[in-house]
Design a protein around this motif. Sequence first.
Motif, mmCIF file in Angstrom:
data_model
loop_
_atom_site.group_PDB
_atom_site.id
_atom_site.type_symbol
_atom_site.label_atom_id
_atom_site.label_comp_id
_atom_site.label_asym_id
_atom_site.label_seq_id
_atom_site.Cartn_x
_atom_site.Cartn_y
_atom_site.Cartn_z
ATOM 1 N N THR A 113 103.172 93.029 27.089
ATOM 2 C CA THR A 113 103.344 93.039 28.405
ATOM 3 C C THR A 113 103.531 91.612 29.180
ATOM 4 O OG1 THR A 113 101.151 93.382 29.198
ATOM 5 C CG2 THR A 113 102.655 95.179 28.973
ATOM 6 N N SER A 192 107.366 94.719 34.862
ATOM 7 C CA SER A 192 106.752 94.787 33.409
ATOM 8 C C SER A 192 107.567 93.800 32.396
ATOM 9 C CB SER A 192 106.890 96.097 32.816
ATOM 10 O OG SER A 192 108.439 96.380 32.906
ATOM 11 N N ARG A 203 105.979 100.153 28.539
ATOM 12 C CA ARG A 203 105.039 99.055 29.104
ATOM 13 C C ARG A 203 104.427 99.498 30.421
ATOM 14 N NH1 ARG A 203 107.445 92.783 28.343
ATOM 15 N NH2 ARG A 203 107.474 92.798 26.283
ATOM 16 N N THR A 204 104.969 100.406 31.135
ATOM 17 C CA THR A 204 104.380 100.942 32.173
ATOM 18 C C THR A 204 103.516 102.079 32.028
ATOM 19 O OG1 THR A 204 106.237 102.213 32.642
ATOM 20 C CG2 THR A 204 106.324 99.881 33.702
ATOM 21 N N GLY A 496 104.040 101.299 36.915
ATOM 22 C CA GLY A 496 104.211 100.020 36.785
ATOM 23 C C GLY A 496 103.518 99.424 38.120
#
Length: 540
Positions: A113, A192, A203-204, A496
């Motif tokens: 990230t 992100s 990523r979230t 996120g």
Amino acid sequence: MYGAVSGSSSGGGGGGGGSSNGNDSGNGDRRPLLDPEMCCSADDDGNNNASGDISSSTTPTTSNSSSSSTHLFGPLVRTLSEVAGQPLIRTVSEGVQTLAHADFALSDEAMDTKSDRIHHMPAAGTSTIPSEVANMTKNLIGGGVLSLSGGMALFANHPGWYTCCSALLWVMILGWVFGYFSALIAKSCEMSLSATYRECWERTVGRRGGMMVAIVNTLDPLLGILANASILSQSLQLMLEGVGIDMNLTECLLTVTVVGILPLCLLKNLAALAPFSALGMAAVLLALGCMMVRYCDGSYQAGGRFYDDIPPSLRPSFGTISRPWSADALPFVCMVYTSFDMHYNSPRFYAELRDASIYRFSWVITYSFGTTALLYSAIAIVGFLTFGANSDSYILNNYSAQDGLATLSRLAIGLCSLVSYPLNFIGVRDNCLDLLGLTDEIAMRGLLNAFTVLLLFLLTVLSCFVTDLGLINSIGGGTTVTLVCFVFPAVMFREGMRKHCAASCDGGGGTMGAKEQIEVWVAMLLMVLGVVVGVVGVWS
């Protein structure tokens, strides 16, 4: 609608914009996001687009159309047997067995990230707002919009101002909602630092659910394929009828598959189709112009020039019923869902915007979705005002085969769908290989063409039984589009925002403020409403 890469969507949703329906990237530039050592991983968002890196070592065989579908199925079946054989069957079987055990996740590099992926992609920051608006509008608009008049006929047969204004309001409201969720995806990508849809998800939210995202984004272009097949078969049937050739829909579909679709799907490089990316918008505008001319000149009203050329079930029929805010309107709403489907491309559009910011991207969304909503409303209303309760799910079916303007429209829409089909198909094919973990295996054994023929055969058989464009768009809007455009974006934004607020506070223990909490709740509320409307619409 079910959009195609650089073409029309089917889904109506859109075509063009450089990415197929259900595809996230629009080219091969996303492949570096994957760990090359992971044979079982998928592409960036679970969708690999037609990138032009498709190898083809054989020249497709075409055959002349026949009045019997058996004569067309025979060569295709023999080709499958000769080209595919036991190696392909064994390879697919092995892939199915390993599917449940695949390490279906992005590489560790893509999952970092702290790595700024969105501002380091090859095309980052290269597009102005006007070019972004043009590309996004092109991505949204496709032949699937021609089902909206039939959708209006499901809740009304009265051609009054109340019906038309209500349909306009539905489309404009949904245009705003879909545009808002496109902006949410951009915000999630910015927080992100993600460059693709699936990368943003992992990523979230994390790696859980990555398989589900990939499967849903495979089904999205699949519905686009069904929509394109429906448009092609119906357009060809009516054009042939105009010159005195009688063929049923199955025969028309098999003919266009063998003569047109198969050679295009076997092309080594699909870049040659890129110049046709704007065809979807031009074809829809041409169809709208022809429809407006015929509405104004009264050619299809009783006593008109073409009134007696069409069967009674397609002639204008009007009454006093108008229920635009009842459950009867929800299938129409689901069709509109499909027409606004382009959210798998939102990360790419945001990353390519020059001096990218949420403020600037919001203007791109406003112009694109606003223009598209007005065009959709015009097509839906003009078609309904011409034919009323008998508006077909593919409105061009209502027009006479002897009508030159309608024939021109069918030709343009048909060509658009023909170009879009292979672009959607490549997305489905490559996603299937990724899901099965067979991308490297198929390439190593030289079976890509064989797998292409096999998959095209299966999809063609399916298309023979699923021919109602309105039904395809309605079901697609209430299922895959609901997930891609409502559920996934809202969940990504919520998670996120939590991670972003936590990371922005010293010690990593920060929480969302009142403003952030309100925005998250608004997103989640709209998501729930969108899902409920979609599910009820499919049920209806």
